[in-house]
Design a protein around this motif. Structure first.
Motif, PDB file in Angstrom:
ATOM      1  N   ILE A 116      -8.790   7.472  16.008  1.00  0.00           N
ATOM      2  CA  ILE A 116      -7.482   6.829  15.982  1.00  0.00           C
ATOM      3  C   ILE A 116      -7.556   5.438  15.349  1.00  0.00           C
ATOM      4  N   VAL A 117      -8.699   4.772  15.467  1.00  0.00           N
ATOM      5  CA  VAL A 117      -8.846   3.439  14.889  1.00  0.00           C
ATOM      6  C   VAL A 117      -8.782   3.517  13.367  1.00  0.00           C
ATOM      7  N   GLY A 118      -9.461   4.504  12.778  1.00  0.00           N
ATOM      8  CA  GLY A 118      -9.407   4.681  11.333  1.00  0.00           C
ATOM      9  C   GLY A 118      -8.009   5.007  10.856  1.00  0.00           C
ATOM     10  N   GLU A 119      -7.331   5.864  11.592  1.00  0.00           N
ATOM     11  CA  GLU A 119      -5.950   6.225  11.237  1.00  0.00           C
ATOM     12  C   GLU A 119      -5.032   5.012  11.345  1.00  0.00           C
ATOM     13  N   SER A 120      -5.197   4.246  12.415  1.00  0.00           N
ATOM     14  CA  SER A 120      -4.359   3.052  12.604  1.00  0.00           C
ATOM     15  C   SER A 120      -4.604   2.020  11.510  1.00  0.00           C
ATOM     16  N   LEU A 121      -5.868   1.865  11.116  1.00  0.00           N
ATOM     17  CA  LEU A 121      -6.194   0.913  10.056  1.00  0.00           C
ATOM     18  C   LEU A 121      -5.575   1.354   8.727  1.00  0.00           C
ATOM     19  N   ALA A 122      -5.675   2.635   8.406  1.00  0.00           N
ATOM     20  CA  ALA A 122      -5.083   3.137   7.158  1.00  0.00           C
ATOM     21  C   ALA A 122      -3.571   2.927   7.150  1.00  0.00           C
ATOM     22  N   GLU A 123      -2.939   3.141   8.280  1.00  0.00           N
ATOM     23  CA  GLU A 123      -1.493   2.917   8.382  1.00  0.00           C
ATOM     24  C   GLU A 123      -1.160   1.429   8.229  1.00  0.00           C
ATOM     25  N   ALA A 124      -1.919   0.585   8.917  1.00  0.00           N
ATOM     26  CA  ALA A 124      -1.656  -0.855   8.865  1.00  0.00           C
ATOM     27  C   ALA A 124      -1.841  -1.414   7.453  1.00  0.00           C
ATOM     28  N   CYS A 125      -2.764  -0.819   6.702  1.00  0.00           N
ATOM     29  CA  CYS A 125      -3.018  -1.272   5.321  1.00  0.00           C
ATOM     30  C   CYS A 125      -2.029  -0.665   4.330  1.00  0.00           C
ATOM     31  N   ASP A 126      -1.190   0.253   4.809  1.00  0.00           N
ATOM     32  CA  ASP A 126      -0.185   0.898   3.959  1.00  0.00           C
ATOM     33  C   ASP A 126      -0.833   1.493   2.704  1.00  0.00           C
ATOM     34  N   LEU A 127      -1.928   2.242   2.913  1.00  0.00           N
ATOM     35  CA  LEU A 127      -2.650   2.839   1.791  1.00  0.00           C
ATOM     36  C   LEU A 127      -1.789   3.877   1.094  1.00  0.00           C
ATOM     37  N   ARG A 128      -1.883   3.894  -0.228  1.00  0.00           N
ATOM     38  CA  ARG A 128      -1.060   4.779  -1.059  1.00  0.00           C
ATOM     39  C   ARG A 128      -1.929   5.707  -1.887  1.00  0.00           C
ATOM     40  N   CYS A 129      -1.355   6.841  -2.231  1.00  0.00           N
ATOM     41  CA  CYS A 129      -2.026   7.848  -3.052  1.00  0.00           C
ATOM     42  C   CYS A 129      -2.574   7.206  -4.329  1.00  0.00           C
ATOM     43  N   ASP A 130      -3.772   7.577  -4.686  1.00  0.00           N
ATOM     44  CA  ASP A 130      -4.475   7.140  -5.898  1.00  0.00           C
ATOM     45  C   ASP A 130      -5.002   5.714  -5.854  1.00  0.00           C
ATOM     46  N   GLU A 131      -4.825   4.983  -4.758  1.00  0.00           N
ATOM     47  CA  GLU A 131      -5.441   3.664  -4.661  1.00  0.00           C
ATOM     48  C   GLU A 131      -6.954   3.829  -4.535  1.00  0.00           C
ATOM     49  N   GLN A 132      -7.685   2.900  -5.122  1.00  0.00           N
ATOM     50  CA  GLN A 132      -9.144   2.853  -5.014  1.00  0.00           C
ATOM     51  C   GLN A 132      -9.482   2.134  -3.704  1.00  0.00           C
ATOM     52  N   VAL A 133     -10.152   2.835  -2.779  1.00  0.00           N
ATOM     53  CA  VAL A 133     -10.431   2.287  -1.459  1.00  0.00           C
ATOM     54  C   VAL A 133     -11.933   2.328  -1.184  1.00  0.00           C
ATOM     55  N   LEU A 134     -12.453   1.237  -0.668  1.00  0.00           N
ATOM     56  CA  LEU A 134     -13.853   1.144  -0.263  1.00  0.00           C
ATOM     57  C   LEU A 134     -13.905   0.982   1.248  1.00  0.00           C
ATOM     58  N   ASP A 135     -14.662   1.850   1.910  1.00  0.00           N
ATOM     59  CA  ASP A 135     -14.907   1.724   3.346  1.00  0.00           C
ATOM     60  C   ASP A 135     -16.343   1.226   3.507  1.00  0.00           C
ATOM     61  N   VAL A 136     -16.488   0.020   4.040  1.00  0.00           N
ATOM     62  CA  VAL A 136     -17.786  -0.633   4.161  1.00  0.00           C
ATOM     63  C   VAL A 136     -18.320  -0.464   5.582  1.00  0.00           C
ATOM     64  N   ALA A 137     -19.617  -0.127   5.664  1.00  0.00           N
ATOM     65  CA  ALA A 137     -20.259   0.140   6.961  1.00  0.00           C
ATOM     66  C   ALA A 137     -19.467   1.224   7.683  1.00  0.00           C
ATOM     67  N   ALA A 138     -19.223   2.291   6.949  1.00  0.00           N
ATOM     68  CA  ALA A 138     -18.295   3.341   7.364  1.00  0.00           C
ATOM     69  C   ALA A 138     -18.796   4.231   8.488  1.00  0.00           C
ATOM     70  N   GLY A 139     -20.085   4.229   8.750  1.00  0.00           N
ATOM     71  CA  GLY A 139     -20.597   5.129   9.780  1.00  0.00           C
ATOM     72  C   GLY A 139     -20.298   6.567   9.406  1.00  0.00           C
TER      73      GLY A 139
END
Length: 136
Positions: free
Chosen positions: A32-55
């Motif tokens: 749920i934390v990952g989902e909440s973060l993606a929502e809070a960042c308002d990520l959009r289709c085709d954006e280049q996204v880097l997840d650091v220390a992603a586990g």
């Protein structure tokens, strides 16, 4: 007078610890934390996204589900392998790459968004890690 901390040695001990247990099982309970973060960042289709220390990839997968072009990094290869398994199971295309949060191997300003849920907080040199996230 305090003795300087050997950050390289500390990081090596951390890698061993993170690779020694099945932290991916614990990580999936935090989906749920990952989902909440993606929502809070308002990520959009085709954006280049880097997840650091992603586990094992909670934020990685959340971004990929939104159609982002995602690179998932961690300095523990075993954790990234678990993320790869999860991405494959969901038929999500993600680039997985071993990388250190304190020395990201990417050009300046190469991502639209840079995420990290809990991983970067364990970086021994917090200032360097924060600068790297901002740089890319």
């Amino acid at each position: 007078m305090s003795t300087p901390i050997d950050l390289t040695a500390l990081k090596e001990r951390q890698k061993v610890a993170w690779a020694s247990g099945d932290y991916a099982v614990i990580g999936t309970t935090l989906q749920i934390v990952g989902e909440s973060l993606a929502e809070a960042c308002d990520l959009r289709c085709d954006e280049q996204v880097l997840d650091v220390a992603a586990g094992n990839g909670n934020a990685t997968l959340a971004a990929a589900r939104r159609g982002c072009v995602v690179t998932s990094t961690d300095y523990v290869a075993a954790l990234l392998e678990r993320g790869q398994d999860r991405a494959r199971a969901e038929h999500l295309e993600v680039i997985f790459q071993v990388a250190d949060a304190e020395a990201l191997p990417f050009p300046d300003e190469s991502y639209d968004a840079v995420l990290s849920t809990f991983g970067v907080m364990f970086a021994p040199d917090q200032v360097t890690a924060a600068n790297e996230l901002g740089r890319v």
